[in-house]
Design an enzyme around this catalytic site. Structure first.
Site, short mmCIF file in Angstrom:
data_model
loop_
_atom_site.label_atom_id
_atom_site.label_comp_id
_atom_site.label_asym_id
_atom_site.label_seq_id
_atom_site.Cartn_x
_atom_site.Cartn_y
_atom_site.Cartn_z
N PRO A 2 -4.10 1.34 1.41
CA PRO A 2 -3.55 0.04 1.00
C PRO A 2 -2.35 0.23 0.08
CG PRO A 2 -5.93 0.02 0.86
CD PRO A 2 -5.54 1.44 1.14
N GLU A 3 -1.28 -0.53 0.36
CA GLU A 3 -0.08 -0.44 -0.46
C GLU A 3 -0.02 -1.66 -1.39
OE1 GLU A 3 3.46 0.57 1.67
OE2 GLU A 3 2.44 1.97 2.99
N HIS A 100 -22.16 2.09 1.92
CA HIS A 100 -20.94 2.46 1.20
C HIS A 100 -20.63 1.50 0.04
CE1 HIS A 100 -20.33 5.41 4.25
NE2 HIS A 100 -20.13 4.52 5.21
N HIS A 102 -20.76 1.08 -3.37
CA HIS A 102 -20.98 2.03 -4.46
C HIS A 102 -21.08 1.37 -5.84
CE1 HIS A 102 -20.37 4.92 -1.40
NE2 HIS A 102 -19.07 4.72 -1.29
N ARG A 123 -14.82 6.38 2.44
CA ARG A 123 -14.27 7.73 2.26
C ARG A 123 -14.31 8.20 0.81
NH1 ARG A 123 -8.92 7.63 6.23
NH2 ARG A 123 -9.84 6.36 7.88
N ARG A 166 20.81 12.88 -6.68
CA ARG A 166 19.54 13.29 -6.08
C ARG A 166 19.78 13.86 -4.69
NH1 ARG A 166 14.50 11.87 -8.14
NH2 ARG A 166 14.63 10.72 -10.10
#
Length: 291
Positions: A2-3, A100, A102, A123, A166
């Protein structure tokens, strides 16, 4: 992973339920995620009021009345969801296996609703930390982050200065979190396409003091802001594991111009979109439109 738009969507999804809610009970179903849960995590949360939610880059920030803040990172597959226990039913059907789940928090909203806030992460690349709110900006994860792509700190003049001298490819420079916070692979690809800039272009070409470089930097800054704003409006992009707090999906992936579209025609010129690998990540671009 996710961004920023996905994390912002999660923040907005949790905010109505979390704001001024009291944490009644906390249940950890394992001792760790990517990192161990904080020491005495359950006791430090139980009885506390959530006074607000924030976000910095890809980190969700849950502010407590104990002058502590929960830092939540979703990793590759993490998600938060809200279940309504007062009514005895889910807002939306579960779409994650309970094995999952948690972390589970029972919270009570100001109007008396009892809700379950659940963190699910198949994951376990995500993590949940706890730090003093006053020390938040100096936290090792946040201290060196660049400006947000949604704020006024990102401008053409800023990019022009930061990219000066850069040598790295432009794609790599834009993914550097010390330059722009929270900008990820998907939205860099899309912003570069809109700006007609190749991901392979040397960063320094936008850092020159010429009028052309300044113009390109300004266009890129504007397109980064636009693509992030549009993605947030669309609820993010649902790829693989990402879902909203109510179980629904984001839809910005249907607006992708280049990302994930290798071999398909460029929306502007019709030439085939190419995929290359840069620093272990896929870059999608049009070799005809982007120079």
């Amino acid at each position: 992973m996710p961004e920023l738009p996905e994390v912002e969507t999660v923040r907005r999804g949790l905010e109505p339920s979390f704001t001024h809610a009291k944490i009644i009970n906390v249940k950890q179903n394992r001792p760790d995620l990517r990192f161990p849960f904080p020491e005495n995590f359950q006791s430090r949360l139980t009885g506390r009021e959530i006074i607000g939610l924030g976000r910095r880059a890809k980190y969700l920030l849950i502010h407590l009345d104990s002058d502590e803040t929960i830092i939540s990172h979703l990793g590759m597959s993490g998600s938060w969801r809200i279940e309504n226990t007062t009514l005895g039913s889910y807002y939306h059907e579960k779409n994650k296996l309970a094995v999952h789940d948690h972390l589970e928090m029972v919270i009570e909203t100001p109007d008396g609703q009892s809700l379950h806030a659940i963190y699910n992460d198949p994951r376990r690349f995500g993590f949940i930390l706890l730090t003093k709110t006053a020390e938040l900006e100096h936290h090792k994860l946040l201290a060196h982050l660049g400006p947000e792509p949604t704020g006024n700190g990102l401008s053409g003049a800023y990019l022009n200065e930061k990219l000066r001298n850069r040598k790295a490819p432009l794609k790599a420079a834009l993914l550097d979190q010390t330059i722009i916070a929270g900008l990820g692979n998907i939205y860099v690809c899309e912003a570069l396409w809109r700006s007609h800039l190749s991901p392979k272009r040397k960063s320094s070409t936008l850092g020159a003091k010429s009028a052309t470089a300044r113009k390109k930097s300004e266009l890129l800054a504007q397109n980064i802001r636009d693509v992030i704003a549009e993605a947030i409006e669309a609820g993010g992009s649902s790829l693989r594991d990402y879902v909203h707090t109510d179980g629904s999906l984001g839809y910005f992936q249907h607006r992708f111009s280049v990302y994930g579209r290798e071999g398909e025609p460029c929306p502007e010129c019709g030439k085939a979109i190419k995929r290359i690998v840069q620093s272990g990540r896929s870059s999608f671009y049009c070799t005809h439109c982007q120079r």
